[in-house]
Motif scaffolding. Structure first.
Motif, short mmCIF file in Angstrom:
data_model
loop_
_atom_site.label_atom_id
_atom_site.label_comp_id
_atom_site.label_asym_id
_atom_site.label_seq_id
_atom_site.Cartn_x
_atom_site.Cartn_y
_atom_site.Cartn_z
N LEU A 44 14.69 10.27 -1.24
CA LEU A 44 16.25 10.27 -1.94
C LEU A 44 14.98 9.37 -3.92
CD1 LEU A 44 16.23 6.90 -3.77
CD2 LEU A 44 17.32 6.87 -0.80
N ASP A 45 16.65 10.20 -4.74
CA ASP A 45 15.90 10.01 -5.99
C ASP A 45 17.27 9.25 -7.18
OD1 ASP A 45 14.68 10.86 -8.08
OD2 ASP A 45 15.46 12.92 -8.87
N ARG A 46 16.73 8.03 -7.26
CA ARG A 46 17.72 6.99 -8.05
C ARG A 46 17.20 6.56 -8.83
NH1 ARG A 46 22.89 7.17 -6.85
NH2 ARG A 46 23.55 7.75 -4.39
N PRO A 47 17.44 6.14 -9.97
CA PRO A 47 17.01 5.02 -11.28
C PRO A 47 17.08 3.99 -11.18
CG PRO A 47 19.37 6.17 -11.77
CD PRO A 47 18.51 6.86 -11.04
N LEU A 48 16.15 3.69 -10.96
CA LEU A 48 15.74 1.70 -11.08
C LEU A 48 16.83 0.85 -11.69
CD1 LEU A 48 14.46 -0.48 -9.32
CD2 LEU A 48 12.87 -0.56 -11.15
N ALA A 49 17.02 1.69 -12.59
CA ALA A 49 18.44 0.34 -13.69
C ALA A 49 19.26 -0.02 -12.81
CB ALA A 49 18.78 1.57 -14.60
N PRO A 50 19.99 0.56 -11.76
CA PRO A 50 21.40 -0.02 -11.45
C PRO A 50 20.62 -2.01 -10.90
CG PRO A 50 21.44 1.43 -10.90
CD PRO A 50 19.78 1.53 -11.62
N LEU A 90 11.17 2.36 -2.58
CA LEU A 90 9.79 2.18 -3.08
C LEU A 90 10.09 2.70 -4.32
CD1 LEU A 90 7.53 4.15 -0.21
CD2 LEU A 90 7.86 1.60 -0.56
N VAL A 91 9.33 2.33 -5.35
CA VAL A 91 9.47 2.92 -7.13
C VAL A 91 8.27 3.52 -7.41
CG1 VAL A 91 10.09 2.26 -9.42
CG2 VAL A 91 10.94 1.07 -7.36
N ALA A 92 8.67 4.36 -8.44
CA ALA A 92 8.11 5.32 -9.04
C ALA A 92 8.14 5.54 -10.43
CB ALA A 92 7.28 6.35 -7.97
N ASN A 93 7.21 4.96 -11.36
CA ASN A 93 8.02 5.53 -12.74
C ASN A 93 9.15 5.15 -13.11
OD1 ASN A 93 5.08 6.36 -13.28
ND2 ASN A 93 5.45 8.55 -12.27
N GLY A 94 9.82 4.10 -12.57
CA GLY A 94 11.15 4.05 -13.12
C GLY A 94 12.27 4.28 -12.06
N ARG A 95 11.61 4.94 -10.48
CA ARG A 95 13.02 5.39 -9.92
C ARG A 95 12.29 5.05 -8.80
NH1 ARG A 95 16.24 8.76 -13.22
NH2 ARG A 95 16.69 9.92 -10.80
N ILE A 96 13.70 5.17 -8.12
CA ILE A 96 13.98 4.54 -6.48
C ILE A 96 13.33 5.97 -5.80
CG2 ILE A 96 14.80 4.07 -4.32
CD1 ILE A 96 16.14 2.04 -6.60
N TYR A 97 12.44 6.42 -4.87
CA TYR A 97 12.50 8.02 -4.86
C TYR A 97 12.46 7.41 -2.93
CZ TYR A 97 7.28 6.50 -3.46
OH TYR A 97 5.90 6.39 -2.97
N CYS A 98 12.64 6.67 -1.74
CA CYS A 98 12.03 6.26 -0.43
C CYS A 98 12.89 5.01 -0.76
CB CYS A 98 10.69 6.31 -0.39
SG CYS A 98 10.63 6.75 1.18
N SER A 99 14.01 4.88 0.26
CA SER A 99 14.52 4.14 1.17
C SER A 99 13.95 4.21 2.29
CB SER A 99 15.72 4.32 1.24
OG SER A 99 16.55 3.11 1.59
N SER A 100 13.69 2.58 3.09
CA SER A 100 13.32 2.14 3.99
C SER A 100 14.31 2.93 5.23
CB SER A 100 13.06 0.89 4.36
OG SER A 100 13.91 0.08 4.28
N ALA A 101 15.67 2.92 4.85
CA ALA A 101 16.81 3.16 5.69
C ALA A 101 17.08 4.37 5.75
CB ALA A 101 17.56 1.95 5.38
N LEU A 102 17.21 4.91 4.06
CA LEU A 102 17.75 6.54 4.15
C LEU A 102 16.53 7.24 4.05
CD1 LEU A 102 20.47 5.50 1.01
CD2 LEU A 102 20.69 5.40 3.67
N GLY A 103 15.60 7.16 3.98
CA GLY A 103 14.66 8.10 3.51
C GLY A 103 14.25 8.82 2.10
N ALA A 137 0.50 -0.94 -0.11
CA ALA A 137 -0.08 0.02 -0.04
C ALA A 137 0.95 1.04 0.32
CB ALA A 137 -0.91 -0.17 1.24
N LEU A 138 2.19 1.23 0.50
CA LEU A 138 2.58 2.50 0.54
C LEU A 138 3.58 2.82 -0.63
CD1 LEU A 138 5.63 1.34 3.39
CD2 LEU A 138 3.35 2.37 3.69
N PRO A 139 3.59 2.74 -1.98
CA PRO A 139 4.27 2.98 -3.18
C PRO A 139 3.02 3.68 -4.15
CG PRO A 139 5.13 0.20 -3.90
CD PRO A 139 3.69 0.32 -2.29
N GLY A 140 3.67 5.15 -3.96
CA GLY A 140 2.56 6.08 -4.58
C GLY A 140 2.11 6.69 -3.43
N GLN A 141 2.76 6.73 -2.57
CA GLN A 141 2.32 7.95 -1.33
C GLN A 141 4.17 8.92 -1.20
OE1 GLN A 141 0.56 6.07 2.52
NE2 GLN A 141 -0.03 4.57 0.99
N ARG A 142 3.84 9.59 -0.43
CA ARG A 142 5.15 10.68 -0.17
C ARG A 142 5.95 9.85 0.89
NH1 ARG A 142 4.30 14.90 2.44
NH2 ARG A 142 5.95 16.53 1.52
N CYS A 143 7.12 10.07 0.54
CA CYS A 143 8.20 9.37 1.26
C CYS A 143 7.94 9.74 3.05
CB CYS A 143 9.51 9.61 1.15
SG CYS A 143 10.44 8.58 1.71
#
Length: 543
Positions: free
Chosen positions: A125-131, A110-123, A82-88
């Protein structure tokens, strides 16, 4: 009982001449073959046992990693989905709490539109899913990479779970957990355990990651078989397990020793059976050979009576054995085995030499109207010996003029007329040797036999003489008529009573022998039969 039966009794075992040798050869071949098959089976069983262990370990490793992935995928699945799509910022605390319930992972993202926008450990962020994945997976997928953006040298297994259009969860599973699971296979004996995600890479039990391309190149150049491979049913990976060549060799040796020991036990059993069957024969033949060297054998003679005059017309030579420990041993005990051995030539030569030497002295005392003859029984195998003819001719040379050597041949040997046998008959008959068919009327006898071979005498088996008093003389008359037709003379064996003697005289039988006249004895006992009317009289001897 016919006296001739005591010298060279006919063997009742077909092919007895080759049976011991054939049995020994067959036993050795079977023993060696069994041992060879045991070794081959041991190698195959040892190889298969290691391969079976490889397959078992591979299946167990797949099951262990599947349980790990299932645990990650199912833990707090509904709440996390239920968390993906909600604000980090709004879900960070809840997100971090839910992460603590998920084992084996370094973090959940949490991933949205091919990018990682939230981490359970780091809060946030904005990184591509590509790696982690080259493209956003449309379904739950795993990957195997050599490192993450945060720890580039530490391999991880990303797990992506789509939750909605363009949204999803990215789990980053620690490779340490996977490596620990694979290491259990090494503890079970494997030398190498490798997990492979097709198209991504491999991870071995030491935690070393290899790209898919490098792994393929290494596989192309690696010698030997790759081991066992098991594929996951629900996840896109497989595990290969291989044992070291030394483990294969050890297993093969182990099973070779086990199977070889079993084969040796069977070989020993076969050897024991052969010894039980043939060792007594070998011991007997060894005793016969010693007896020949030490003079334990001697020859006795049974007179052949000319019924018209009552005089001794000849003798039949019979071998005897006086063993120093067991005393007198019947020829029926040893001659069957002697016939089937290399000792036959020595025995036959011994009888021919002794009979020709003593027969010369006995002939000087005889007063019959016919030439004195000395009869010696010969075995079927004698006709196959290369020195047989020369042995017989040497005996003929020792006999004085007017004494005839007769060779008695069993009828069963002459069922087929062979050129080799004919040549021996012709050679010896040209030198004055005569032939008698022995024990006529028994076994395979037929009257046509008399027409096919140039016999001089027909010896009627004693069982027909015994029947004269009970069944009449018609059969004897028939045999005598056929023999007369072919120019052969009759010798009746096994005469035991005066009534039999008289019936043979009435039938016009030329010769007879048996206990009624005299038991077999030394040459002196024949030479000193009491004389009557200028000849050797028939003396009735009690049985």
């Amino acid at each position: 009982m016919t006296s001739s039966a005591a010298w060279f009794p006919i063997r009742k075992r077909p092919l007895s001449g080759v049976m011991p040798t054939f049995a020994l050869a067959a036993t050795c071949v079977c023993a060696l073959g069994l041992l060879l098959l045991a070794m081959i089976a041991g190698v195959r069983e040892g190889t298969e046992s290691i391969r079976a262990r490889e397959r078992l370990i591979a299946v167990d490793m797949v099951a262990a990693v599947e349980r790990m992935l299932d645990s990650v995928h199912t833990s707090q699945r509904g709440a996390l989905a239920a968390l993906p799509g909600q604000r980090c910022e709004s879900v960070a605390r809840r997100f971090a709490e839910l992460r603590t319930h998920v084992n084996y992972v370094r973090g959940v993202n949490l991933v949205a539109n091919g990018r990682i926008y939230c981490s359970s450990a780091l809060g946030p962020l904005d990184r591509p899913l590509a790696p982690f994945f080259a493209t956003v997976p449309a379904r739950t997928s795993i990957n195997l990479i050599g490192g993450s953006p945060w720890q580039p040298t530490v391999p991880v297994m990303p797990l992506y779970v789509p939750t909605h259009d363009g949204l999803g969860l990215l789990y980053v599973i620690e490779s340490t957990y996977i490596t620990d699971a694979l290491a259990h296979g090494v503890r079970y004996g494997a030398s190498r355990v490798t997990l492979t995600v097709p198209g991504a890479g491999t991870l071995d039990d030491l935690g070393v990651w290899t790209s898919a391309q490098a792994a393929q190149e290494a596989a192309d150049h690696a010698p030997g078989r790759p081991g066992a491979r098991a594929a996951a049913q629900r996840w896109g990976f497989d595990v290969s397990v291989a044992f070291a060549p030394a483990a294969y060799d050890a297993a093969r040796w182990k099973y070779c020793l086990m199977f070889g020991a079993a084969a040796l036990l069977v070989d020993l059993l076969m050897g024991a059976i052969w010894l039980i069957a043939f060792a007594p024969r070998r011991l007997l033949l060894s005793a016969v050979e010693r007896g020949l060297r030490h003079g334990q054998f001697y020859v006795v003679y049974q007179p052949v009576i000319e019924l018209a005059t009552g005089s001794v017309n000849g003798v039949e030579a019979l071998i005897r054995w006086n063993h120093p420990k067991f005393g007198a041993i019947s020829p029926a005990v040893f001659m069957a085995d002697v016939e089937a051995s290399r000792l036959l030539g020595r025995i036959t030569r011994f009888v021919l030499e002794r009979a020709s030497t003593e027969g010369a002295r006995m002939s000087a005392q005889a007063s019959g109207s016919r030439p004195f003859h000395v009869a010696v029984n010969v075995a079927p195998a004698d006709f196959e010996r290369k020195n047989f003819v020369s042995d017989v001719l040497a005996a003929v040379e020792r006999l004085p003029q007017g004494v005839v050597l007769i060779l008695e041949v069993t009828e069963r040997f002459l069922l087929e007329k062979r050129p080799h046998t004919e040549a021996i008959f012709e050679t010896l008959k040209a030198r004055g040797v005569r032939f008698a068919i022995d024990d006529f009327g028994t076994h395979h006898s037929n009257l046509d036999l008399l027409a096919r071979f140039p016999f001089d005498y027909v010896k009627i088996d004693g069982q027909f003489v015994q029947q004269l008093e009970r069944r009449g003389d018609q059969l004897m008359k028939g045999i005598a008529a056929v023999a007369s037709h072919f120019g052969m003379e009759i010798i009746a064996e096994g005469v035991e009573t005066q009534a039999q003697h008289q019936m043979l005289c009435r039938l016009g039988i030329a010769y007879a022998q048996g206990f009624y006249y005299q038991r077999p004895g030394p040459a002196a006992s024949v030479a000193h039969l009491p004389s009557e009317n200028g000849g050797l009289a028939v003396a009735v001897r009690p049985l």
